[in-house]
Design a protein around this motif. Sequence first.
Motif, short mmCIF file in Angstrom:
data_model
loop_
_atom_site.label_atom_id
_atom_site.label_comp_id
_atom_site.label_asym_id
_atom_site.label_seq_id
_atom_site.Cartn_x
_atom_site.Cartn_y
_atom_site.Cartn_z
N GLN A 65 -2.38 -1.71 32.80
CA GLN A 65 -1.35 -2.45 32.08
C GLN A 65 -1.83 -3.84 31.69
OE1 GLN A 65 2.18 -2.43 34.51
NE2 GLN A 65 2.28 -0.19 34.60
N SER A 66 -2.50 -4.51 32.63
CA SER A 66 -3.00 -5.85 32.34
C SER A 66 -4.08 -5.81 31.26
CB SER A 66 -3.57 -6.48 33.62
OG SER A 66 -2.60 -6.53 34.63
N LEU A 67 -4.96 -4.81 31.33
CA LEU A 67 -6.02 -4.69 30.34
C LEU A 67 -5.45 -4.42 28.95
CD1 LEU A 67 -9.05 -4.62 29.76
CD2 LEU A 67 -9.00 -2.17 30.30
N LYS A 68 -4.43 -3.55 28.87
CA LYS A 68 -3.79 -3.28 27.57
C LYS A 68 -3.14 -4.52 27.00
CE LYS A 68 -2.86 1.68 28.19
NZ LYS A 68 -1.80 2.73 28.28
N SER A 69 -2.46 -5.28 27.84
CA SER A 69 -1.81 -6.51 27.37
C SER A 69 -2.85 -7.52 26.88
CB SER A 69 -0.97 -7.12 28.49
OG SER A 69 0.05 -6.22 28.90
N LEU A 71 -5.93 -6.87 25.68
CA LEU A 71 -6.52 -6.43 24.42
C LEU A 71 -5.55 -6.55 23.26
CD1 LEU A 71 -8.49 -3.27 25.66
CD2 LEU A 71 -9.39 -5.54 25.14
N LYS A 72 -4.27 -6.37 23.53
CA LYS A 72 -3.27 -6.46 22.46
C LYS A 72 -3.22 -7.86 21.87
CE LYS A 72 1.54 -5.27 21.46
NZ LYS A 72 2.82 -4.77 22.03
N GLN A 73 -3.49 -8.88 22.68
CA GLN A 73 -3.49 -10.25 22.17
C GLN A 73 -4.62 -10.48 21.17
OE1 GLN A 73 -3.62 -12.98 25.47
NE2 GLN A 73 -1.90 -11.99 26.52
N TYR A 74 -5.64 -9.63 21.21
CA TYR A 74 -6.78 -9.77 20.31
C TYR A 74 -6.82 -8.67 19.26
CZ TYR A 74 -8.35 -13.27 23.61
OH TYR A 74 -8.41 -14.39 24.40
N GLY A 75 -5.67 -8.03 19.03
CA GLY A 75 -5.54 -7.05 17.95
C GLY A 75 -6.01 -5.67 18.29
N VAL A 76 -6.28 -5.39 19.53
CA VAL A 76 -6.71 -4.04 19.93
C VAL A 76 -5.54 -3.33 20.60
CG1 VAL A 76 -8.33 -2.69 21.29
CG2 VAL A 76 -9.08 -4.84 20.24
N THR A 77 -5.09 -2.24 19.98
CA THR A 77 -3.94 -1.50 20.49
C THR A 77 -4.40 -0.17 21.06
OG1 THR A 77 -2.49 -2.54 18.86
CG2 THR A 77 -1.69 -0.55 19.95
N ILE A 78 -4.07 0.08 22.29
CA ILE A 78 -4.40 1.35 22.94
C ILE A 78 -3.13 2.19 23.00
CG2 ILE A 78 -5.22 2.43 25.07
CD1 ILE A 78 -6.83 -0.04 25.64
#
Length: 370
Positions: A65-69, A71-78
């Motif tokens: 969950q932390s890794l997804k959050s 990466l999302k801040q840098y435009g990477v959506t999983i």
Amino acid sequence: MKIKKIILLGFTLALFFLANNVYAERIKDISSFAGVRTNQLLGYGLVVGLDGTGDQTSQTPFTIQSLKSFLKQYGVTIPPDINPQLKNVAAVTVHAELSPFTKPGQNIDITVSSLGNAKSLRGGSLLITPLRGIDGQVYAIAQGNLVVGGLGVQGSDGSSISINIPTAGRIPNGATVERAVPSPFAANEELYLNLHAADFTTARRVQNRINKHFKQNVAHAVDAVTVKIDTPFDQMSKVAFVADIENIELIPGEAAAKVIVNSRTGTVVIGSNVSVTPAAVTHGSLAVTITSDPLVSQPNEFSAGETVVVDRTNIEIEQESNRMFVFAPGVTLNEIVNAVNQVGAAPGDLVAILEALKQAGALRAELVII
């Protein structure tokens, strides 16, 4: 002869002043000012770059969950149904101490500890992590490469060896202060000096020494811990005023008589003021040995008796001598220890002797058993 007298007098005075300096302590070493203290900071972040020793993400969903959050801040959506199985990422807690008067832009040391099931943080880098105080405000930002003192190695057959703790490390100067903690030092006209150990005698001596140093009644002992001090309102004068107070020397009050016993290890710590009233103490071992030897009882001829086996019992009593000693009135610490050593008592025996003296009301000290 006159020269010898002068030398002897000088030597005596030197010993006198040396003895006074040995027992004198600075006020800054036995107390602290109220409000001038460290503050605890805490944060949560990710350590990356590990060599396959990170969290097992299948068992630590919060790491994913932390890794997804992140990466999302840098435009990477999983996608939600995708959970990458990474081994080089670990969720960690970051904590630090913010010293008083630390200003924005200064750096502080931080400690990083694994929160999941990572095997080692060696070689990892902490990503940018905000550190918050108890009020929820961000006071520092942490980031950097970890220094791990521990080592963990595992073989292919499952054997492993670990030295120290490889799942915790430090980053010297790893956080930059972004916000200063408000301090009542500059605003208050009064300062409160708190002793590290509560003692009415020491509080009174601190009051008297401060008033004597400044030749006016600026210090007032409030209780056994706190001394209230009236300070100049001018900030520059207040700093010099407090600096003078910190370096004033005095002789603190003697600690209360106390004996501390660690019942698990047999360690005994006896204060210098411990004494006992007149008491007689015996210490020794009484060995009682009972043995039974079989004895055959054979009747005389034509006595119509029967042959029987009876037991003959032997009782032996052995008692060690020279195990009794008497404590005279006002016996000091050294005399207690010497008396116990003379009878050959072990540390555990000393504990029993002290407890017996306490029960008899002969020990003039507080007995603390931990």
